[in-house]
Design a protein around this motif. Structure first.
Motif, PDB file in Angstrom:
ATOM      1  N   ALA A   1     -31.751 -38.617 -35.101  1.00  0.00           N
ATOM      2  CA  ALA A   1     -32.397 -37.543 -34.342  1.00  0.00           C
ATOM      3  C   ALA A   1     -32.688 -36.374 -35.266  1.00  0.00           C
ATOM      4  N   ASP A   2     -33.686 -35.617 -34.880  1.00  0.00           N
ATOM      5  CA  ASP A   2     -34.065 -34.436 -35.664  1.00  0.00           C
ATOM      6  C   ASP A   2     -34.398 -33.313 -34.693  1.00  0.00           C
ATOM      7  N   ARG A   3     -33.889 -32.134 -34.986  1.00  0.00           N
ATOM      8  CA  ARG A   3     -34.154 -30.964 -34.144  1.00  0.00           C
ATOM      9  C   ARG A   3     -34.833 -29.900 -34.997  1.00  0.00           C
ATOM     10  N   GLY A   4     -35.960 -29.400 -34.505  1.00  0.00           N
ATOM     11  CA  GLY A   4     -36.700 -28.373 -35.210  1.00  0.00           C
ATOM     12  C   GLY A   4     -36.802 -27.104 -34.383  1.00  0.00           C
ATOM     13  N   ILE A   5     -36.610 -25.964 -35.035  1.00  0.00           N
ATOM     14  CA  ILE A   5     -36.682 -24.666 -34.360  1.00  0.00           C
ATOM     15  C   ILE A   5     -37.403 -23.684 -35.268  1.00  0.00           C
ATOM     16  N   GLN A   6     -38.345 -22.941 -34.699  1.00  0.00           N
ATOM     17  CA  GLN A   6     -38.972 -21.829 -35.413  1.00  0.00           C
ATOM     18  C   GLN A   6     -39.169 -20.673 -34.448  1.00  0.00           C
ATOM     19  N   ASN A   7     -39.022 -19.461 -34.983  1.00  0.00           N
ATOM     20  CA  ASN A   7     -39.249 -18.237 -34.222  1.00  0.00           C
ATOM     21  C   ASN A   7     -40.259 -17.373 -34.966  1.00  0.00           C
ATOM     22  N   TRP A   8     -41.218 -16.829 -34.218  1.00  0.00           N
ATOM     23  CA  TRP A   8     -42.229 -15.950 -34.800  1.00  0.00           C
ATOM     24  C   TRP A   8     -42.405 -14.729 -33.898  1.00  0.00           C
ATOM     25  N   ARG A   9     -42.861 -13.646 -34.517  1.00  0.00           N
ATOM     26  CA  ARG A   9     -43.173 -12.416 -33.782  1.00  0.00           C
ATOM     27  C   ARG A   9     -44.618 -12.014 -34.050  1.00  0.00           C
ATOM     28  N   ALA A  10     -45.139 -11.190 -33.169  1.00  0.00           N
ATOM     29  CA  ALA A  10     -46.475 -10.631 -33.350  1.00  0.00           C
ATOM     30  C   ALA A  10     -46.504  -9.230 -32.760  1.00  0.00           C
TER      31      ALA A  10
ATOM     32  N   ALA B   1     -71.042  -6.350 -32.376  1.00  0.00           N
ATOM     33  CA  ALA B   1     -71.806  -5.105 -32.280  1.00  0.00           C
ATOM     34  C   ALA B   1     -71.588  -4.279 -33.544  1.00  0.00           C
ATOM     35  N   PRO B   2     -72.611  -3.533 -34.007  1.00  0.00           N
ATOM     36  CA  PRO B   2     -72.460  -2.758 -35.248  1.00  0.00           C
ATOM     37  C   PRO B   2     -71.445  -1.627 -35.138  1.00  0.00           C
ATOM     38  N   ASN B   3     -71.316  -1.040 -33.960  1.00  0.00           N
ATOM     39  CA  ASN B   3     -70.375   0.075 -33.766  1.00  0.00           C
ATOM     40  C   ASN B   3     -69.518  -0.188 -32.528  1.00  0.00           C
ATOM     41  N   PRO B   4     -68.524  -1.056 -32.653  1.00  0.00           N
ATOM     42  CA  PRO B   4     -67.700  -1.396 -31.489  1.00  0.00           C
ATOM     43  C   PRO B   4     -66.853  -0.220 -31.023  1.00  0.00           C
ATOM     44  N   HIS B   5     -66.512  -0.261 -29.749  1.00  0.00           N
ATOM     45  CA  HIS B   5     -65.738   0.821 -29.147  1.00  0.00           C
ATOM     46  C   HIS B   5     -64.236   0.630 -29.375  1.00  0.00           C
ATOM     47  N   TYR B   6     -63.747  -0.608 -29.244  1.00  0.00           N
ATOM     48  CA  TYR B   6     -62.315  -0.859 -29.327  1.00  0.00           C
ATOM     49  C   TYR B   6     -61.987  -1.772 -30.520  1.00  0.00           C
ATOM     50  N   GLY B   7     -60.847  -1.517 -31.123  1.00  0.00           N
ATOM     51  CA  GLY B   7     -60.336  -2.359 -32.196  1.00  0.00           C
ATOM     52  C   GLY B   7     -59.056  -3.032 -31.760  1.00  0.00           C
ATOM     53  N   VAL B   8     -58.995  -4.346 -31.911  1.00  0.00           N
ATOM     54  CA  VAL B   8     -57.805  -5.123 -31.550  1.00  0.00           C
ATOM     55  C   VAL B   8     -57.220  -5.712 -32.827  1.00  0.00           C
ATOM     56  N   GLU B   9     -55.980  -5.363 -33.117  1.00  0.00           N
ATOM     57  CA  GLU B   9     -55.315  -5.825 -34.330  1.00  0.00           C
ATOM     58  C   GLU B   9     -54.031  -6.568 -33.961  1.00  0.00           C
ATOM     59  N   VAL B  10     -53.834  -7.736 -34.563  1.00  0.00           N
ATOM     60  CA  VAL B  10     -52.615  -8.523 -34.342  1.00  0.00           C
ATOM     61  C   VAL B  10     -52.044  -8.914 -35.699  1.00  0.00           C
ATOM     62  N   LYS B  11     -50.749  -8.640 -35.886  1.00  0.00           N
ATOM     63  CA  LYS B  11     -50.063  -9.020 -37.119  1.00  0.00           C
ATOM     64  C   LYS B  11     -48.894  -9.931 -36.778  1.00  0.00           C
ATOM     65  N   PHE B  12     -48.771 -11.036 -37.535  1.00  0.00           N
ATOM     66  CA  PHE B  12     -47.697 -12.002 -37.338  1.00  0.00           C
ATOM     67  C   PHE B  12     -46.535 -11.703 -38.274  1.00  0.00           C
ATOM     68  N   ASP B  13     -45.344 -12.113 -37.848  1.00  0.00           N
ATOM     69  CA  ASP B  13     -44.140 -11.951 -38.668  1.00  0.00           C
ATOM     70  C   ASP B  13     -43.237 -13.158 -38.437  1.00  0.00           C
ATOM     71  N   GLY B  14     -42.850 -13.841 -39.521  1.00  0.00           N
ATOM     72  CA  GLY B  14     -41.965 -14.988 -39.391  1.00  0.00           C
ATOM     73  C   GLY B  14     -42.229 -15.989 -40.503  1.00  0.00           C
ATOM     74  N   PRO B  15     -41.596 -17.146 -40.409  1.00  0.00           N
ATOM     75  CA  PRO B  15     -40.627 -17.525 -39.365  1.00  0.00           C
ATOM     76  C   PRO B  15     -39.247 -16.943 -39.647  1.00  0.00           C
ATOM     77  N   PHE B  16     -38.420 -16.857 -38.610  1.00  0.00           N
ATOM     78  CA  PHE B  16     -37.056 -16.375 -38.783  1.00  0.00           C
ATOM     79  C   PHE B  16     -36.127 -17.209 -37.907  1.00  0.00           C
TER      80      PHE B  16
END
Length: 236
Positions: free
Chosen positions: A150-159, A115-130
């Motif tokens: 064997a191999d073990r993988g770990i990642q953590n992210w935030r939003a 829509a040309p003039n939306p009512h709501y704005g949704v913003e998401v920002k990511f942060d990572g990995p840590f």
């Protein structure tokens, strides 16, 4: 004896197994109210992907050539040999895959995103990995204590999710998320077997976390906006 050898060879080339892996979060999207154009503008969801370009070249090295003379004595002669080389050059570029994922999900739920003039704005920002405490030592220990089978993988992210009223500019909702991915793979051949799976690759782990964060944030956003429209209609 032949059967034992055949069984060992079959095991060696049978690949590897993923026996620990994070469970993907279950989310449910709210649908837009019937008879109302729930207009939304998405922003953020920014991420990058890394691809590898192959660069070919040549290198010349000087090395000894052992031989035996006519009397059978061992000798060495030096000469030059040219080899072809391959170098994998990483290239990082932005991707819209998570913004596209959010757009498709909200449109399927009935929300209007163009829509040309939306009512709501949704913003998401990511942060990572840590890394969390103990993550690094856990991954190293899995490799060392299993002799690199064997191999073990770990990642953590935030939003962080923010929802604005675009008519007034007011912040209506803010929420933070965290997502943790972990997987452990094992194969009978050291180094080789675990290298053949992407369950613990950085790209796989990053994509899993950001997809999960996107789905969770979009689910909460649809619920919040749907309730806002419902409250507005009931208050008339």
């Amino acid at each position: 004896m032949k059967n034992v050898f055949a069984a060992m060879m079959s095991l060696a080339f049978s690949g590897c197994w993923t026996f620990v892996q994070s469970e993907y979060p279950s989310v449910e999207l709210a649908t837009a109210p019937q008879g109302i154009e729930a207009t939304v503008r998405l922003s953020g969801f920014e991420a990058t992907v890394t691809t590898y370009d192959v660069a070919y070249g040549y290198t010349t090295v000087t090395e000894p050539y052992p031989y035996h003379d006519r009397r059978g004595r061992y000798r060495e002669a030096w000469g030059s040999t040219t080899y072809r080389t391959e170098t994998f050059v990483p290239r990082t570029s932005p991707t819209t895959v998570f913004l596209d994922r959010a757009t498709e999900a909200m449109e399927k739920a009935g929300f209007v995103l163009r829509a040309p003039n939306p009512h709501y704005g949704v913003e998401v920002k990511f942060d990572g990995p840590f890394m969390e405490d103990g993550d690094g030592s856990s991954m190293v220990c899995w490799s060392l204590f299993t002799l690199f089978t064997a191999d073990r993988g770990i990642q953590n992210w935030r939003a962080k999710l923010k929802i604005y009223d675009l008519c007034t500019g007011h912040l209506l909702m803010e929420h933070s998320y965290s997502e943790r991915y972990q997987a452990t793979v094992w194969g009978p051949v050291p180094f080789t077997a675990v290298a053949g799976t992407d369950a613990t690759s950085p790209g796989k782990m990053k994509g899993w976390c950001l997809s999960a964060l996107t789905d969770r944030a979009v689910a909460d956003a649809t619920a919040f906006i749907a309730n806002r429209y419902a409250s507005t209609e009931s208050g008339k």
